[in-house]
Design a protein around this motif. Sequence first.
Motif, PDB file in Angstrom:
ATOM      1  N   SER A 467       0.846  -1.208   0.000  1.00 38.68           N
ATOM      2  CA  SER A 467       0.000   0.000   0.000  1.00 38.68           C
ATOM      3  C   SER A 467       0.876   1.251   0.000  1.00 38.68           C
ATOM      4  O   SER A 467       0.588   2.233  -0.695  1.00 38.68           O
ATOM      5  N   GLU A 468       1.926   1.215   0.799  1.00 36.54           N
ATOM      6  CA  GLU A 468       2.831   2.358   0.851  1.00 36.54           C
ATOM      7  C   GLU A 468       3.586   2.502  -0.482  1.00 36.54           C
ATOM      8  O   GLU A 468       3.866   3.612  -0.934  1.00 36.54           O
ATOM      9  N   MET A 469       3.865   1.359  -1.119  1.00 42.37           N
ATOM     10  CA  MET A 469       4.519   1.428  -2.444  1.00 42.37           C
ATOM     11  C   MET A 469       3.606   2.164  -3.421  1.00 42.37           C
ATOM     12  O   MET A 469       4.068   2.937  -4.265  1.00 42.37           O
ATOM     13  N   PHE A 470       2.338   1.894  -3.312  1.00 41.73           N
ATOM     14  CA  PHE A 470       1.352   2.568  -4.187  1.00 41.73           C
ATOM     15  C   PHE A 470       1.395   4.078  -3.944  1.00 41.73           C
ATOM     16  O   PHE A 470       1.424   4.874  -4.896  1.00 41.73           O
ATOM     17  N   ALA A 471       1.405   4.466  -2.666  1.00 38.62           N
ATOM     18  CA  ALA A 471       1.437   5.898  -2.343  1.00 38.62           C
ATOM     19  C   ALA A 471       2.683   6.527  -2.987  1.00 38.62           C
ATOM     20  O   ALA A 471       2.596   7.582  -3.629  1.00 38.62           O
ATOM     21  N   LYS A 472       3.809   5.864  -2.838  1.00 48.49           N
ATOM     22  CA  LYS A 472       5.054   6.411  -3.397  1.00 48.49           C
ATOM     23  C   LYS A 472       4.977   6.477  -4.928  1.00 48.49           C
ATOM     24  O   LYS A 472       5.481   7.406  -5.548  1.00 48.49           O
ATOM     25  N   ALA A 473       4.342   5.479  -5.520  1.00 48.62           N
ATOM     26  CA  ALA A 473       4.213   5.470  -6.988  1.00 48.62           C
ATOM     27  C   ALA A 473       3.424   6.676  -7.470  1.00 48.62           C
ATOM     28  O   ALA A 473       3.693   7.219  -8.545  1.00 48.62           O
ATOM     29  N   LEU A 474       2.449   7.119  -6.695  1.00 46.52           N
ATOM     30  CA  LEU A 474       1.674   8.295  -7.105  1.00 46.52           C
ATOM     31  C   LEU A 474       2.447   9.584  -6.833  1.00 46.52           C
ATOM     32  O   LEU A 474       2.257  10.590  -7.516  1.00 46.52           O
ATOM     33  N   GLY A 481       5.620   8.896 -11.493  1.00 48.93           N
ATOM     34  CA  GLY A 481       4.418   9.133 -10.674  1.00 48.93           C
ATOM     35  C   GLY A 481       3.715  10.422 -11.083  1.00 48.93           C
ATOM     36  O   GLY A 481       4.126  11.102 -12.029  1.00 48.93           O
ATOM     37  N   LEU A 482       2.642  10.742 -10.352  1.00 47.08           N
ATOM     38  CA  LEU A 482       1.815  11.884 -10.737  1.00 47.08           C
ATOM     39  C   LEU A 482       2.202  13.180 -10.017  1.00 47.08           C
ATOM     40  O   LEU A 482       1.621  14.216 -10.265  1.00 47.08           O
ATOM     41  N   GLY A 483       3.146  13.062  -9.118  1.00 44.91           N
ATOM     42  CA  GLY A 483       3.515  14.258  -8.357  1.00 44.91           C
ATOM     43  C   GLY A 483       2.516  14.557  -7.255  1.00 44.91           C
ATOM     44  O   GLY A 483       2.359  15.710  -6.829  1.00 44.91           O
ATOM     45  N   PHE A 484       1.791  13.542  -6.786  1.00 43.56           N
ATOM     46  CA  PHE A 484       0.847  13.740  -5.682  1.00 43.56           C
ATOM     47  C   PHE A 484       1.591  14.144  -4.412  1.00 43.56           C
ATOM     48  O   PHE A 484       2.780  13.882  -4.264  1.00 43.56           O
ATOM     49  N   GLN A 485       0.861  14.773  -3.506  1.00 42.00           N
ATOM     50  CA  GLN A 485       1.434  15.060  -2.192  1.00 42.00           C
ATOM     51  C   GLN A 485       0.752  14.170  -1.163  1.00 42.00           C
ATOM     52  O   GLN A 485      -0.359  13.702  -1.378  1.00 42.00           O
ATOM     53  N   ARG A 486       1.432  13.998  -0.041  1.00 41.24           N
ATOM     54  CA  ARG A 486       0.816  13.230   1.055  1.00 41.24           C
ATOM     55  C   ARG A 486      -0.369  14.016   1.606  1.00 41.24           C
ATOM     56  O   ARG A 486      -0.257  15.223   1.858  1.00 41.24           O
ATOM     57  N   ALA A 487      -1.460  13.343   1.821  1.00 41.49           N
ATOM     58  CA  ALA A 487      -2.605  14.000   2.463  1.00 41.49           C
ATOM     59  C   ALA A 487      -2.308  14.128   3.952  1.00 41.49           C
ATOM     60  O   ALA A 487      -1.781  13.192   4.553  1.00 41.49           O
ATOM     61  N   ILE A 495      -8.122  17.666  -0.508  1.00 38.08           N
ATOM     62  CA  ILE A 495      -7.647  16.327  -0.879  1.00 38.08           C
ATOM     63  C   ILE A 495      -7.253  16.210  -2.341  1.00 38.08           C
ATOM     64  O   ILE A 495      -6.814  15.154  -2.779  1.00 38.08           O
ATOM     65  N   ARG A 496      -7.403  17.291  -3.091  1.00 40.35           N
ATOM     66  CA  ARG A 496      -7.076  17.204  -4.523  1.00 40.35           C
ATOM     67  C   ARG A 496      -5.571  16.951  -4.699  1.00 40.35           C
ATOM     68  O   ARG A 496      -4.743  17.630  -4.089  1.00 40.35           O
ATOM     69  N   GLY A 497      -5.253  15.928  -5.491  1.00 43.68           N
ATOM     70  CA  GLY A 497      -3.845  15.630  -5.743  1.00 43.68           C
ATOM     71  C   GLY A 497      -3.128  15.100  -4.510  1.00 43.68           C
ATOM     72  O   GLY A 497      -1.925  15.219  -4.385  1.00 43.68           O
ATOM     73  N   ARG A 498      -3.886  14.524  -3.599  1.00 45.51           N
ATOM     74  CA  ARG A 498      -3.289  13.990  -2.362  1.00 45.51           C
ATOM     75  C   ARG A 498      -3.418  12.465  -2.339  1.00 45.51           C
ATOM     76  O   ARG A 498      -4.338  11.895  -2.930  1.00 45.51           O
ATOM     77  N   VAL A 499      -2.531  11.818  -1.629  1.00 47.35           N
ATOM     78  CA  VAL A 499      -2.655  10.387  -1.406  1.00 47.35           C
ATOM     79  C   VAL A 499      -2.429  10.131   0.079  1.00 47.35           C
ATOM     80  O   VAL A 499      -1.593  10.783   0.712  1.00 47.35           O
ATOM     81  N   GLY A 500      -3.218   9.218   0.631  1.00 45.14           N
ATOM     82  CA  GLY A 500      -3.069   8.962   2.063  1.00 45.14           C
ATOM     83  C   GLY A 500      -3.812   7.710   2.492  1.00 45.14           C
ATOM     84  O   GLY A 500      -4.569   7.106   1.715  1.00 45.14           O
ATOM     85  N   VAL A 501      -3.570   7.351   3.739  1.00 40.11           N
ATOM     86  CA  VAL A 501      -4.248   6.188   4.319  1.00 40.11           C
ATOM     87  C   VAL A 501      -5.600   6.666   4.840  1.00 40.11           C
ATOM     88  O   VAL A 501      -5.681   7.638   5.588  1.00 40.11           O
ATOM     89  N   SER A 502      -6.647   5.983   4.433  1.00 44.90           N
ATOM     90  CA  SER A 502      -7.986   6.384   4.878  1.00 44.90           C
ATOM     91  C   SER A 502      -8.246   5.924   6.311  1.00 44.90           C
ATOM     92  O   SER A 502      -7.840   4.827   6.708  1.00 44.90           O
ATOM     93  N   LYS A 810      -0.934   2.326 -15.344  1.00 46.71           N
ATOM     94  CA  LYS A 810       0.486   2.675 -15.367  1.00 46.71           C
ATOM     95  C   LYS A 810       1.086   2.606 -13.954  1.00 46.71           C
ATOM     96  O   LYS A 810       2.232   2.176 -13.768  1.00 46.71           O
ATOM     97  N   ALA A 811       0.282   3.016 -12.967  1.00 49.63           N
ATOM     98  CA  ALA A 811       0.813   3.064 -11.593  1.00 49.63           C
ATOM     99  C   ALA A 811       1.277   1.697 -11.117  1.00 49.63           C
ATOM    100  O   ALA A 811       2.225   1.580 -10.328  1.00 49.63           O
ATOM    101  N   LEU A 812       0.637   0.647 -11.588  1.00 50.85           N
ATOM    102  CA  LEU A 812       1.041  -0.707 -11.168  1.00 50.85           C
ATOM    103  C   LEU A 812       2.474  -1.035 -11.609  1.00 50.85           C
ATOM    104  O   LEU A 812       3.137  -1.878 -11.030  1.00 50.85           O
ATOM    105  N   ARG A 813       2.884  -0.299 -12.638  1.00 54.01           N
ATOM    106  CA  ARG A 813       4.245  -0.554 -13.187  1.00 54.01           C
ATOM    107  C   ARG A 813       5.218   0.570 -12.783  1.00 54.01           C
ATOM    108  O   ARG A 813       6.316   0.633 -13.295  1.00 54.01           O
ATOM    109  N   THR A 814       4.779   1.455 -11.932  1.00 57.76           N
ATOM    110  CA  THR A 814       5.618   2.600 -11.557  1.00 57.76           C
ATOM    111  C   THR A 814       6.395   2.279 -10.286  1.00 57.76           C
ATOM    112  O   THR A 814       5.824   1.706  -9.342  1.00 57.76           O
ATOM    113  N   PRO A 815       7.668   2.677 -10.212  1.00 61.27           N
ATOM    114  CA  PRO A 815       8.443   2.410  -9.000  1.00 61.27           C
ATOM    115  C   PRO A 815       7.810   3.079  -7.790  1.00 61.27           C
ATOM    116  O   PRO A 815       7.271   4.172  -7.944  1.00 61.27           O
ATOM    117  N   PRO A 816       7.828   2.502  -6.618  1.00 60.19           N
ATOM    118  CA  PRO A 816       8.390   1.190  -6.305  1.00 60.19           C
ATOM    119  C   PRO A 816       7.403   0.031  -6.507  1.00 60.19           C
ATOM    120  O   PRO A 816       7.779  -1.116  -6.301  1.00 60.19           O
TER     121      PRO A 816
END
Length: 946
Positions: A467-474, A481-487, A495-502, A810-816
């Motif tokens: 799950s954390e790998m996914f956050a980093k990928a965004l 990645g998309l250049g998201f910021q941590r929520a 929350i626009r452009g944010r990624v975080g644990v719900s 694409k995110a599934l193939r994005t590092p990490p």
Amino acid sequence: MNVRRDKRPHDVLREIKITYEGLARVDGSARFSHGDIASLASASGPIEVRLAAEQASQATFEVISRPLSNVPATEAKTLASAIRSALLPSLVLNKHPRTLIQVVVQALVSLRTQWKDPLVASMINASSLALLNTGSVPMRGVVCAVAIGRLPGTGLLIDPSVEECTDLDAGGCFAFIFAEGVGTRVESVWTSWRSKSGFFDESNFVQARTLAKDAAQIVYNAMKMSVSWMGTAESFELVSPAAIRSSTEKKEEHRDDDGRMGICRIELTQAVGMISRAAAFLLVQFLSIRCVLCVYDYVIIGGGNGGLVVASRLSEDPDVNVLVLEAGAEVENLREVYIPGMIGAGQAFTSLNWAYQTVPQDNMNRRNMVVFAGKALGGSTIINSMIMTRATRAQYDAIGAINNSTSWTWDELLPSFKRSEVFTPPDPSQTAHGASYDKSVRGSPFSTHPNHGQVKVGFPNFFFPQSEMFAKALIDKDHGGLGFQRALDLCDGDIRGRVGVSSDSLDVANNARCSAVCGYVTPFVNQRPNLQIITHAMVSKIEWANEMTMDGQLVARRVEYYLDGEDAPRYADVNADSGGEVVLAAGTIGTPKVMELSGVGNSSLLKSVGVDVKLDLPSVGENFGDHIHTWTSALTNASITKDVLRSNESFRKEQVTLWEESRTGLYSAAPRTIGLAAASDLLSTDHIKQLLNDARRDLDKYASQFANGNEALQNGIKAQHQSALDLYDQDEQIPVELNFEPGYAGPTPLEQRGGKNFSTINAILYSPLSRGRTHITSTNHSIPPLVDPAYWSHPIDVTMLTAGYRVARKALRTPPLDSIFVEEFEPGLSVSNSDEELQSYLRHSAGSDSHEIGTMAMMPRSLGGVVDTQLKVYGLRNVRVADASIIPMPISAHLASTVYMIGEKVWIAALKQFFVTDLFLQAADIIKSSKHDRAGPFVYKLDREL
Ligand SMILES: Cc1cc2nc3c(=O)[nH]c(=O)nc-3n(C[C@H](O)[C@H](O)[C@H](O)COP(=O)(O)OP(=O)(O)OC[C@H]3O[C@@H](n4cnc5c(N)ncnc54)[C@H](O)[C@@H]3O)c2cc1C
């Protein structure tokens, strides 16, 4: 125009004189006069009631009218009944069941004409003041009355004198209720308007009512001023503004050395009143406990996410009887419900899921899709995925803007969001896995009001590393990645452009689901005899009073329902005369169904089905919006995924035991890491511009297509689309959620997945512009309604979801994340990334996200709305809606948190009915603090802080 014998202009009242008489043997008294027309009233209550007149759920209200001379005859009885009707809406009668509130009003002049309206007005006003003067009869407002007459050839005049009354050709008395404080309002409550010829001219009537309303405001102002006069034996006169000033000065003279008000007369005989009232209070103590007569102050249809909030909140007041009718069962003790890791299993129980089938969806390969909705006490919070997120500040503000309302904006809604939750902040290990929060947007313990804190919200205690790998990928733009910021917090509106644990609706003390039952019912279940919940009770319809209100509204009288296995209906009566209400909370599909079966909806549609039309409200069931859910999955070499629980029986058993013994392991949590994509994260600037231009060009076309011939709703949908496009312009719209699942999710059944491990990214269309509908097709309540979400009917929806899906893929193939990627499973390598191929794939695989909204939309009536901002259904006197159906346009969030907030809002709105007006509180305070030893142990408890 100066046609009056006393030379007054037509719109001027005569002087008002108010005296608090301090009559013996009663609890309150007042004399009221307009010029030479005067009345004297006394009020007592709550006092003992005759057995025959006793009512189990409320006080009996009685008015006796006495003429100036002779004994009361038929005319006096008719007059008493009219005065009673006018005053009734002002009294909170259910505070003192099995008691009597009595008003005796005496005419102090005799009018020998058929136009007795000035006298009726003074009798109503004297009675209102006498009630106010008791300080013991809770009043939700003060009724003020004014007479209007019409002189042949000259027109309307206010407050006709005795002489003028002999010449009138039309006239009547108009009564208005004035309430201040939480439930501020001015409403007309009664009139006796009529004409000599019998001919009724509507515009004349409206003019008369408008004149009367302005004049009644003056009467109310006078009454307001007079209240500070209570406790003195002086009369209060309002002659002119100068007189008002002199009255105020005079009042100062009556203060004693401590600055307190002067002392009123003390009557020994009031001791008698004291004794009778004490007896009545004892009776109340013993008898008003449980409603066994099936008459309720509130009947709540649907014990789900919204319904249970309202039920629980209203029943905090032990004097308010609440009934919940829920079609499903009570299933809190089912493992598939309370064990967080078993979420999917709970959804699969057909007995817990309405699983509404849609009509073939034109844009989804004509598939009959399924929209899930919980069928149990707790509603969808019993089977949902427990994610607790909120939409953006901008989206809630847009809902406020479309309703011209400041009370439906982020800032104003936040207190209700906070009130609904008790939040457990993450511990260091949860923080290390990405959990974070903003205490300024969270409820208890950061919000300290004793009423706050219901649904338990917290973070899971088990996290999958992927799950954390996914956050980093965004986040990591440098590596694709998309250049998201941590929520900071997915509930903070930003929350626009944010990624975080719900955060989840989770009782972290034992790592179990906290549903609406857990939050709003279980803690009080044995302490609330006034809250009754009937499960397995399917509501068929609401029944209405034969007569409408003066302003043409239907009044809900009772609710018809069927218990499972029974053919004969049962009924629950609503205490409509005392402000009782029906609250519809059967969900976005269930609520319009009950409305339509009750005869409220699009009249031609209802007629075609065979329903007796009671109210034409064409937007009921229209404006249906839903999120669309898609999945892209990959085989993974991650060692632990949720798939292992399905493929390895001994591991599954181990994990169940772990949960049972220590509340840890894979079953203890349903962790979700969520990314919220703006349009700019998905498409180029030029592409977005083009899309928005096209959408603006086609505003009318799509609004008309979705509104289904409903002109007002066409304007409403157009306004919604405009608002969504404006958000896109500011890059404040969130068209897609990307939601990581550490295991397989998607349409392929277990047996075809070969026991493998997966990672899935759910791409969810979060701000669809498409609108569909749901309607009944039969008068039979057990037949499910037609459901047509009209998925993907707007080009923006198609483009945004396709783009979001591409990003997820694409995110599934994005590092990490790429480090655990083995091979794409769905859509699979046979599907390219072209629009055409992706859309073709999604048309046959996408599903409902079960976030249906909008079918009882909160919007102005001119925009095709069904409920107003108090969540009251237009045209219905006492019906509100407390579920997701009121959300007018899709918001970018999982809905449960917003629906809890809606429930809290409905509670406040409904409670206003029972809030007493500030003037009553003021009067009661003065009476209590005056040295006048009034009868009875009057204690009025009211928690006014919300
Ligand atoms: C499978 C699923 C997963 C979801 N996941 C999430 C999530 O993770 N996070 C999130 O925030 N949101 C989620 N949602 C959405 C969210 O849970 C719902 O939108 C929300 O709970 C709806 O609340 P409601 O009050 O409108 O309706 P409900 O909670 O569904 O309540 C309606 C109630 O009315 C009852 N009812 C219906 N008709 C009648 C009748 N005629 N007579 C009597 N009773 C009746 C129903 O049985 C039900 O109990 C999910 C929804 C579903 C279905």
